[in-house]
Scaffold this motif. Structure first.
Motif, PDB file in Angstrom:
ATOM      1  N   ASP A  43      -4.451  -5.266  -2.982  1.00  0.00           N
ATOM      2  CA  ASP A  43      -2.995  -5.272  -2.878  1.00  0.00           C
ATOM      3  C   ASP A  43      -2.396  -3.997  -3.474  1.00  0.00           C
ATOM      4  O   ASP A  43      -3.108  -3.092  -3.901  1.00  0.00           O
ATOM      5  N   ASP A  44      -1.062  -3.923  -3.515  1.00  0.00           N
ATOM      6  CA  ASP A  44      -0.356  -2.733  -4.003  1.00  0.00           C
ATOM      7  C   ASP A  44      -0.668  -2.390  -5.456  1.00  0.00           C
ATOM      8  O   ASP A  44      -0.603  -1.234  -5.856  1.00  0.00           O
ATOM      9  N   LYS A  45      -0.983  -3.395  -6.255  1.00  0.00           N
ATOM     10  CA  LYS A  45      -1.253  -3.178  -7.673  1.00  0.00           C
ATOM     11  C   LYS A  45      -2.724  -2.868  -7.950  1.00  0.00           C
ATOM     12  O   LYS A  45      -3.104  -2.658  -9.090  1.00  0.00           O
ATOM     13  N   LYS A  58      -0.440  -9.205   2.110  1.00  0.00           N
ATOM     14  CA  LYS A  58      -0.213  -8.474   0.865  1.00  0.00           C
ATOM     15  C   LYS A  58      -1.062  -7.208   0.779  1.00  0.00           C
ATOM     16  O   LYS A  58      -0.954  -6.456  -0.174  1.00  0.00           O
ATOM     17  N   ALA A  59      -1.930  -6.979   1.753  1.00  0.00           N
ATOM     18  CA  ALA A  59      -2.942  -5.920   1.670  1.00  0.00           C
ATOM     19  C   ALA A  59      -2.357  -4.521   1.751  1.00  0.00           C
ATOM     20  O   ALA A  59      -1.547  -4.222   2.625  1.00  0.00           O
ATOM     21  N   LYS A  60      -2.779  -3.679   0.836  1.00  0.00           N
ATOM     22  CA  LYS A  60      -2.522  -2.250   0.926  1.00  0.00           C
ATOM     23  C   LYS A  60      -3.604  -1.650   1.811  1.00  0.00           C
ATOM     24  O   LYS A  60      -3.341  -0.823   2.657  1.00  0.00           O
ATOM     25  N   TYR A  61      -4.846  -2.107   1.589  1.00  0.00           N
ATOM     26  CA  TYR A  61      -5.967  -1.755   2.466  1.00  0.00           C
ATOM     27  C   TYR A  61      -7.054  -2.807   2.326  1.00  0.00           C
ATOM     28  O   TYR A  61      -7.033  -3.627   1.416  1.00  0.00           O
ATOM     29  N   THR A  81     -14.159   1.662   3.728  1.00  0.00           N
ATOM     30  CA  THR A  81     -12.728   1.495   3.985  1.00  0.00           C
ATOM     31  C   THR A  81     -12.373   1.803   5.431  1.00  0.00           C
ATOM     32  O   THR A  81     -11.335   1.386   5.910  1.00  0.00           O
TER      33      THR A  81
END
Length: 89
Positions: A43-45, A58-61, A81
């Motif tokens: 997630d972002d954090k 919620k995924a950033k990647y 990735t």
């Protein structure tokens, strides 16, 4: 990112491209064959969440973990990735 696009299952044999970071002895991209283990959602954090339809929002990647066994029988876990570089064999 859609949940239905991530269709690999644990134990699937795959071929993938891993890009070594700058300064590494094997700098550049190299192709390997291995066994798919799991998807991980970051997630972002920077927290790693369980892969699922709710968390994918919620995924950033997303990272795919693939187990590669080298010529000496040592198992190496590759965090990939570039999901598009993974091909099912």
């Amino acid at each position: 990112m859609e949940y239905k696009n991530y269709n690999l299952k644990k134990g699937d044999k795959v071929k993938f491209t891993f890009i070594y970071p700058k300064g590494h002895a094997d700098e550049g991209a190299k192709e390997f064959e291995g066994v798919f283990k799991e998807y991980l959602v970051v997630d972002d954090k920077g927290f790693v969440l369980k892969f699922g339809p709710k968390n994918i929002k919620k995924a950033k990647y997303i990272i795919a973990e693939i187990i590669y066994t080298n010529e000496y029988g040592v198992k190496i876990k590759f965090p990939v990735t570039e999901i598009d570089s993974i091909k099912k064999i």
